[in-house]
Design a protein around this motif. Structure first.
Motif, PDB file in Angstrom:
ATOM      1  N   VAL A  62     -43.453 -22.124  58.752  1.00  0.00           N
ATOM      2  CA  VAL A  62     -42.160 -22.814  58.731  1.00  0.00           C
ATOM      3  C   VAL A  62     -41.227 -22.292  57.653  1.00  0.00           C
ATOM      4  CG1 VAL A  62     -43.048 -24.925  59.768  1.00  0.00           C
ATOM      5  CG2 VAL A  62     -43.118 -24.648  57.277  1.00  0.00           C
ATOM      6  N   THR A  63     -41.752 -21.545  56.700  1.00  0.00           N
ATOM      7  CA  THR A  63     -40.955 -21.025  55.593  1.00  0.00           C
ATOM      8  C   THR A  63     -41.374 -19.586  55.331  1.00  0.00           C
ATOM      9  OG1 THR A  63     -40.780 -23.204  54.551  1.00  0.00           O
ATOM     10  CG2 THR A  63     -40.369 -21.298  53.157  1.00  0.00           C
ATOM     11  N   MET A  64     -40.404 -18.740  55.048  1.00  0.00           N
ATOM     12  CA  MET A  64     -40.699 -17.373  54.620  1.00  0.00           C
ATOM     13  C   MET A  64     -39.817 -17.024  53.436  1.00  0.00           C
ATOM     14  SD  MET A  64     -41.338 -15.272  58.171  1.00  0.00           S
ATOM     15  CE  MET A  64     -42.211 -13.935  57.335  1.00  0.00           C
ATOM     16  N   GLY A  65     -40.277 -16.096  52.650  1.00  0.00           N
ATOM     17  CA  GLY A  65     -39.475 -15.725  51.500  1.00  0.00           C
ATOM     18  C   GLY A  65     -40.078 -14.572  50.733  1.00  0.00           C
ATOM     19  N   TRP A  66     -39.534 -14.374  49.537  1.00  0.00           N
ATOM     20  CA  TRP A  66     -39.957 -13.288  48.665  1.00  0.00           C
ATOM     21  C   TRP A  66     -40.216 -13.810  47.264  1.00  0.00           C
ATOM     22  CZ3 TRP A  66     -40.786  -8.507  50.665  1.00  0.00           C
ATOM     23  CH2 TRP A  66     -40.257  -8.257  51.926  1.00  0.00           C
ATOM     24  N   TYR A  67     -41.260 -13.287  46.684  1.00  0.00           N
ATOM     25  CA  TYR A  67     -41.583 -13.506  45.288  1.00  0.00           C
ATOM     26  C   TYR A  67     -41.696 -12.133  44.627  1.00  0.00           C
ATOM     27  CZ  TYR A  67     -42.736 -18.408  46.219  1.00  0.00           C
ATOM     28  OH  TYR A  67     -42.685 -19.739  46.549  1.00  0.00           O
ATOM     29  N   ARG A  68     -41.679 -12.120  43.308  1.00  0.00           N
ATOM     30  CA  ARG A  68     -41.868 -10.864  42.598  1.00  0.00           C
ATOM     31  C   ARG A  68     -42.673 -11.074  41.329  1.00  0.00           C
ATOM     32  NH1 ARG A  68     -35.619  -9.756  40.546  1.00  0.00           N
ATOM     33  NH2 ARG A  68     -35.548 -11.383  38.948  1.00  0.00           N
ATOM     34  N   GLN A  69     -43.312 -10.007  40.911  1.00  0.00           N
ATOM     35  CA  GLN A  69     -44.100 -10.039  39.685  1.00  0.00           C
ATOM     36  C   GLN A  69     -43.855  -8.769  38.897  1.00  0.00           C
ATOM     37  OE1 GLN A  69     -48.303 -10.750  40.245  1.00  0.00           O
ATOM     38  NE2 GLN A  69     -48.534 -11.450  38.137  1.00  0.00           N
ATOM     39  N   ALA A  70     -43.247  -8.948  37.747  1.00  0.00           N
ATOM     40  CA  ALA A  70     -42.997  -7.826  36.845  1.00  0.00           C
ATOM     41  C   ALA A  70     -44.217  -7.621  35.955  1.00  0.00           C
ATOM     42  CB  ALA A  70     -41.768  -8.112  36.000  1.00  0.00           C
TER      43      ALA A  70
ATOM     44  N   GLY B 173     -46.787  -7.771  33.231  1.00  0.00           N
ATOM     45  CA  GLY B 173     -47.008  -8.704  32.144  1.00  0.00           C
ATOM     46  C   GLY B 173     -46.399 -10.072  32.343  1.00  0.00           C
ATOM     47  N   LYS B 174     -45.852 -10.323  33.530  1.00  0.00           N
ATOM     48  CA  LYS B 174     -45.215 -11.612  33.782  1.00  0.00           C
ATOM     49  C   LYS B 174     -45.864 -12.305  34.975  1.00  0.00           C
ATOM     50  CE  LYS B 174     -40.689 -10.506  31.826  1.00  0.00           C
ATOM     51  NZ  LYS B 174     -39.213 -10.553  32.054  1.00  0.00           N
ATOM     52  N   GLN B 175     -45.603 -13.581  35.093  1.00  0.00           N
ATOM     53  CA  GLN B 175     -46.112 -14.334  36.224  1.00  0.00           C
ATOM     54  C   GLN B 175     -45.265 -14.077  37.466  1.00  0.00           C
ATOM     55  OE1 GLN B 175     -46.246 -18.468  34.917  1.00  0.00           O
ATOM     56  NE2 GLN B 175     -48.405 -18.249  34.396  1.00  0.00           N
ATOM     57  N   ARG B 176     -45.900 -14.280  38.607  1.00  0.00           N
ATOM     58  CA  ARG B 176     -45.159 -14.162  39.858  1.00  0.00           C
ATOM     59  C   ARG B 176     -44.106 -15.265  39.913  1.00  0.00           C
ATOM     60  NH1 ARG B 176     -48.587 -13.114  45.266  1.00  0.00           N
ATOM     61  NH2 ARG B 176     -49.465 -11.607  43.763  1.00  0.00           N
ATOM     62  N   GLU B 177     -42.911 -14.901  40.380  1.00  0.00           N
ATOM     63  CA  GLU B 177     -41.821 -15.859  40.431  1.00  0.00           C
ATOM     64  C   GLU B 177     -41.122 -15.807  41.774  1.00  0.00           C
ATOM     65  OE1 GLU B 177     -38.890 -14.914  37.477  1.00  0.00           O
ATOM     66  OE2 GLU B 177     -38.361 -13.010  38.409  1.00  0.00           O
TER      67      GLU B 177
ATOM     68  N   ASP C 100     -34.851  -6.218  37.472  1.00  0.00           N
ATOM     69  CA  ASP C 100     -35.329  -6.542  38.817  1.00  0.00           C
ATOM     70  C   ASP C 100     -36.581  -5.734  39.166  1.00  0.00           C
ATOM     71  OD1 ASP C 100     -31.907  -6.647  39.823  1.00  0.00           O
ATOM     72  OD2 ASP C 100     -33.222  -8.374  39.493  1.00  0.00           O
ATOM     73  N   THR C 101     -36.941  -4.808  38.312  1.00  0.00           N
ATOM     74  CA  THR C 101     -38.133  -4.005  38.556  1.00  0.00           C
ATOM     75  C   THR C 101     -39.367  -4.895  38.631  1.00  0.00           C
ATOM     76  OG1 THR C 101     -37.234  -2.030  37.500  1.00  0.00           O
ATOM     77  CG2 THR C 101     -39.629  -2.206  37.609  1.00  0.00           C
ATOM     78  N   ALA C 102     -40.089  -4.790  39.730  1.00  0.00           N
ATOM     79  CA  ALA C 102     -41.258  -5.641  39.949  1.00  0.00           C
ATOM     80  C   ALA C 102     -41.922  -5.252  41.262  1.00  0.00           C
ATOM     81  CB  ALA C 102     -40.858  -7.115  40.002  1.00  0.00           C
ATOM     82  N   VAL C 103     -43.099  -5.804  41.480  1.00  0.00           N
ATOM     83  CA  VAL C 103     -43.704  -5.750  42.800  1.00  0.00           C
ATOM     84  C   VAL C 103     -43.216  -6.981  43.559  1.00  0.00           C
ATOM     85  CG1 VAL C 103     -45.850  -5.774  44.119  1.00  0.00           C
ATOM     86  CG2 VAL C 103     -45.732  -4.522  41.948  1.00  0.00           C
ATOM     87  N   TYR C 104     -42.651  -6.748  44.714  1.00  0.00           N
ATOM     88  CA  TYR C 104     -42.098  -7.822  45.523  1.00  0.00           C
ATOM     89  C   TYR C 104     -43.094  -8.167  46.634  1.00  0.00           C
ATOM     90  CZ  TYR C 104     -37.629  -7.544  43.167  1.00  0.00           C
ATOM     91  OH  TYR C 104     -36.632  -7.592  42.219  1.00  0.00           O
ATOM     92  N   TYR C 105     -43.332  -9.464  46.783  1.00  0.00           N
ATOM     93  CA  TYR C 105     -44.306  -9.945  47.758  1.00  0.00           C
ATOM     94  C   TYR C 105     -43.626 -10.805  48.809  1.00  0.00           C
ATOM     95  CZ  TYR C 105     -47.879  -8.603  44.356  1.00  0.00           C
ATOM     96  OH  TYR C 105     -48.671  -7.898  43.485  1.00  0.00           O
ATOM     97  N   CYS C 106     -43.892 -10.478  50.041  1.00  0.00           N
ATOM     98  CA  CYS C 106     -43.458 -11.336  51.138  1.00  0.00           C
ATOM     99  C   CYS C 106     -44.387 -12.548  51.184  1.00  0.00           C
ATOM    100  CB  CYS C 106     -43.522 -10.563  52.449  1.00  0.00           C
ATOM    101  SG  CYS C 106     -43.038 -11.523  53.902  1.00  0.00           S
ATOM    102  N   ASN C 107     -43.795 -13.695  51.447  1.00  0.00           N
ATOM    103  CA  ASN C 107     -44.560 -14.933  51.487  1.00  0.00           C
ATOM    104  C   ASN C 107     -44.202 -15.737  52.729  1.00  0.00           C
ATOM    105  OD1 ASN C 107     -44.147 -18.098  50.726  1.00  0.00           O
ATOM    106  ND2 ASN C 107     -46.075 -17.322  49.884  1.00  0.00           N
ATOM    107  N   ALA C 108     -45.194 -16.367  53.294  1.00  0.00           N
ATOM    108  CA  ALA C 108     -44.967 -17.307  54.384  1.00  0.00           C
ATOM    109  C   ALA C 108     -45.780 -18.560  54.093  1.00  0.00           C
ATOM    110  CB  ALA C 108     -45.375 -16.710  55.722  1.00  0.00           C
TER     111      ALA C 108
END
Length: 115
Positions: free
Chosen positions: A31-39, A41-45, A88-96
């Motif tokens: 029902v929801t999709m989006g993007w998160y990122r993790q730089a 040394g930082k937490q995923r946001e 903005d440099t980070a690994v970007y993760y698709c989320n559902a």
């Protein structure tokens, strides 16, 4: 559920990139999709999400620069990223997320913004 993301790469500050993601498998409950990122040394946001009714939500740090678009019926989501900054440099993760709250994650795609 499998999430396949594409896009990402290396871009100079001020440039643009587009990320795309498609879900496959038993997607009927999503029902929801989006993007998160993790730089490093930082937490995923959270970066941005799209929910039923095409409602969107953005992190303050990307408002006005990033645009999320999704087709929840087709289980697809994209993220247009403009005016990119080094931070903005980070690994970007698709989320559902399913209607019962189960999260699903893609494999991550690296976005590197050089100054």
């Amino acid at each position: 559920v499998q999430l396949q993301a594409s896009g990402g790469g290396l871009v100079q500050a001020g440039g643009s990139l587009r990320l795309s993601c498609a879900a496959s498998g038993s997607t009927w409950g999503i029902v929801t999709m989006g993007w998160y990122r993790q730089a490093p040394g930082k937490q995923r946001e959270l970066v941005a999400t799209v929910t039923p009714g095409n409602r969107t939500n953005y992190a303050d740090s990307v408002k006005g620069r990033f645009t999320i678009s999704g087709d929840l019926a087709q289980k697809m989501v994209s993220l247009q990223m403009n005016s990119l900054k080094p931070e903005d440099t980070a690994v970007y993760y698709c989320n559902a997320r399913s209607s019962w709250g189960a999260p699903y994650w893609g494999q991550g795609t690296l976005v590197t913004v050089s100054s």
